[in-house]
Write a protein that holds these residues in place. Structure first.
Motif, mmCIF file in Angstrom:
data_model
loop_
_atom_site.group_PDB
_atom_site.id
_atom_site.type_symbol
_atom_site.label_atom_id
_atom_site.label_comp_id
_atom_site.label_asym_id
_atom_site.label_seq_id
_atom_site.Cartn_x
_atom_site.Cartn_y
_atom_site.Cartn_z
ATOM 1 N N HIS A 173 23.420 49.316 45.301
ATOM 2 C CA HIS A 173 24.334 49.762 44.250
ATOM 3 C C HIS A 173 25.602 50.364 44.877
ATOM 4 O O HIS A 173 26.722 50.060 44.459
ATOM 5 C CB HIS A 173 23.611 50.778 43.376
ATOM 6 C CG HIS A 173 24.280 51.118 42.094
ATOM 7 N ND1 HIS A 173 24.831 50.180 41.255
ATOM 8 C CD2 HIS A 173 24.454 52.316 41.474
ATOM 9 C CE1 HIS A 173 25.327 50.783 40.183
ATOM 10 N NE2 HIS A 173 25.119 52.088 40.294
ATOM 11 N N TYR A 174 25.429 51.185 45.898
ATOM 12 C CA TYR A 174 26.570 51.780 46.586
ATOM 13 C C TYR A 174 27.315 50.761 47.446
ATOM 14 O O TYR A 174 28.544 50.766 47.510
ATOM 15 C CB TYR A 174 26.130 52.957 47.462
ATOM 16 C CG TYR A 174 25.691 54.154 46.673
ATOM 17 C CD1 TYR A 174 26.518 54.742 45.725
ATOM 18 C CD2 TYR A 174 24.441 54.717 46.890
ATOM 19 C CE1 TYR A 174 26.110 55.856 45.009
ATOM 20 C CE2 TYR A 174 24.030 55.838 46.181
ATOM 21 C CZ TYR A 174 24.868 56.402 45.241
ATOM 22 O OH TYR A 174 24.465 57.496 44.534
ATOM 23 N N ASP B 28 25.154 43.698 43.965
ATOM 24 C CA ASP B 28 24.767 44.095 42.606
ATOM 25 C C ASP B 28 23.472 43.414 42.183
ATOM 26 O O ASP B 28 22.609 44.034 41.555
ATOM 27 C CB ASP B 28 25.879 43.757 41.608
ATOM 28 C CG ASP B 28 27.062 44.704 41.665
ATOM 29 O OD1 ASP B 28 26.893 45.868 42.089
ATOM 30 O OD2 ASP B 28 28.172 44.284 41.271
ATOM 31 N N GLU B 29 23.332 42.145 42.527
ATOM 32 C CA GLU B 29 22.094 41.421 42.193
ATOM 33 C C GLU B 29 20.899 42.004 42.941
ATOM 34 O O GLU B 29 19.809 42.131 42.385
ATOM 35 C CB GLU B 29 22.264 39.937 42.502
ATOM 36 C CG GLU B 29 23.199 39.257 41.518
ATOM 37 C CD GLU B 29 23.614 37.854 41.930
ATOM 38 O OE1 GLU B 29 23.452 37.478 43.119
ATOM 39 O OE2 GLU B 29 24.116 37.128 41.053
ATOM 40 N N ARG B 30 21.103 42.375 44.187
ATOM 41 C CA ARG B 30 20.032 43.018 44.958
ATOM 42 C C ARG B 30 19.635 44.351 44.329
ATOM 43 O O ARG B 30 18.451 44.697 44.268
ATOM 44 C CB ARG B 30 20.476 43.260 46.399
ATOM 45 C CG ARG B 30 20.604 42.018 47.239
ATOM 46 C CD ARG B 30 21.206 42.359 48.589
ATOM 47 N NE ARG B 30 21.293 41.198 49.454
ATOM 48 C CZ ARG B 30 21.945 41.181 50.602
ATOM 49 N NH1 ARG B 30 22.592 42.260 51.025
ATOM 50 N NH2 ARG B 30 21.977 40.090 51.335
ATOM 51 N N ALA B 31 20.624 45.111 43.870
ATOM 52 C CA ALA B 31 20.340 46.418 43.260
ATOM 53 C C ALA B 31 19.499 46.255 41.999
ATOM 54 O O ALA B 31 18.518 46.982 41.800
ATOM 55 C CB ALA B 31 21.645 47.146 42.940
ATOM 56 N N LEU C 7 24.189 49.342 36.458
ATOM 57 C CA LEU C 7 23.878 48.082 37.133
ATOM 58 C C LEU C 7 24.361 46.897 36.308
ATOM 59 O O LEU C 7 25.008 45.977 36.828
ATOM 60 C CB LEU C 7 22.376 47.964 37.392
ATOM 61 C CG LEU C 7 21.778 48.945 38.393
ATOM 62 C CD1 LEU C 7 20.257 48.877 38.364
ATOM 63 C CD2 LEU C 7 22.300 48.693 39.788
ATOM 64 N N HIS C 8 24.066 46.920 35.003
ATOM 65 C CA HIS C 8 24.490 45.808 34.147
ATOM 66 C C HIS C 8 26.004 45.793 33.950
ATOM 67 O O HIS C 8 26.608 44.713 33.883
ATOM 68 C CB HIS C 8 23.751 45.850 32.809
ATOM 69 C CG HIS C 8 22.319 45.449 32.937
ATOM 70 N ND1 HIS C 8 21.935 44.176 33.328
ATOM 71 C CD2 HIS C 8 21.177 46.149 32.749
ATOM 72 C CE1 HIS C 8 20.620 44.114 33.364
ATOM 73 N NE2 HIS C 8 20.139 45.302 33.022
ATOM 74 N N ARG D 55 23.125 43.736 27.767
ATOM 75 C CA ARG D 55 22.021 44.496 28.370
ATOM 76 C C ARG D 55 22.453 45.929 28.671
ATOM 77 O O ARG D 55 21.662 46.867 28.499
ATOM 78 C CB ARG D 55 21.528 43.774 29.622
ATOM 79 C CG ARG D 55 20.857 42.434 29.256
ATOM 80 C CD ARG D 55 20.523 41.595 30.457
ATOM 81 N NE ARG D 55 19.355 42.144 31.130
ATOM 82 C CZ ARG D 55 18.857 41.653 32.256
ATOM 83 N NH1 ARG D 55 19.430 40.592 32.831
ATOM 84 N NH2 ARG D 55 17.809 42.198 32.821
ATOM 85 N N ALA D 56 23.697 46.123 29.109
ATOM 86 C CA ALA D 56 24.207 47.482 29.348
ATOM 87 C C ALA D 56 24.254 48.260 28.044
ATOM 88 O O ALA D 56 23.837 49.426 27.983
ATOM 89 C CB ALA D 56 25.603 47.425 29.989
#
Length: 141
Positions: A44-45, A60-63, A87-88, A110-111
């Protein structure tokens, strides 16, 4: 988390190249790989430090994938559920910037669906505002 935090602070202080290098190195560390919370936080960071949207999107996808691996009730330093709106939001904005508007709209929805987990503080207002701005950008696209 201390090492992740130190790398993030280094990036915020302007040394983004070294911060990206440190986070990439930490990503490979067994302690990070073995803990989805740490992978989520790091990714995320790391996404925020990337100059190229494709690299940002990959982080972002990994987070998000790591957040989805956190077991409900698992003891973590922060509530991973509160990460989902951000994240979304980040995924929606990155997909918008690469021209994938359908996926961007999906992440915006989703967010919006999980925004109620955000606190009523500066962070919560920041993320809510970002979600609204993303919605406006997507409406005009």
């Amino acid at each position: 988390m201390a090492e992740i935090g130190a790398a993030v602070e280094q990036g915020r202080a302007g040394d983004t190249e070294e911060a990206r290098r440190r986070l990439a190195e930490l990503w490979e560390h067994p302690a990070v790989q073995g803990d989805p919370f740490h992978r989520c936080a790091l990714a995320h960071y790391a996404a925020d430090l990337e100059p190229e949207v494709a690299d940002e999107l990959r982080w972002d996808e990994r987070a998000l994938a790591a957040a989805d691996e956190v077991v409900p009730g698992q003891q973590t330093p922060l509530d991973v559920g509160s990460f989902y709106p951000s994240l979304h939001l980040n995924l929606g904005d990155a997909h918008r910037r690469v021209g994938d508007l359908a996926t961007a709209r999906d992440h915006l929805a989703r967010a919006r669906a999980c925004v109620d987990v955000l606190p009523d503080d500066g962070y919560g207002r920041l993320i809510r505002g970002g979600i609204e701005r993303l919605g406006e950008r997507l409406e005009s696209s």
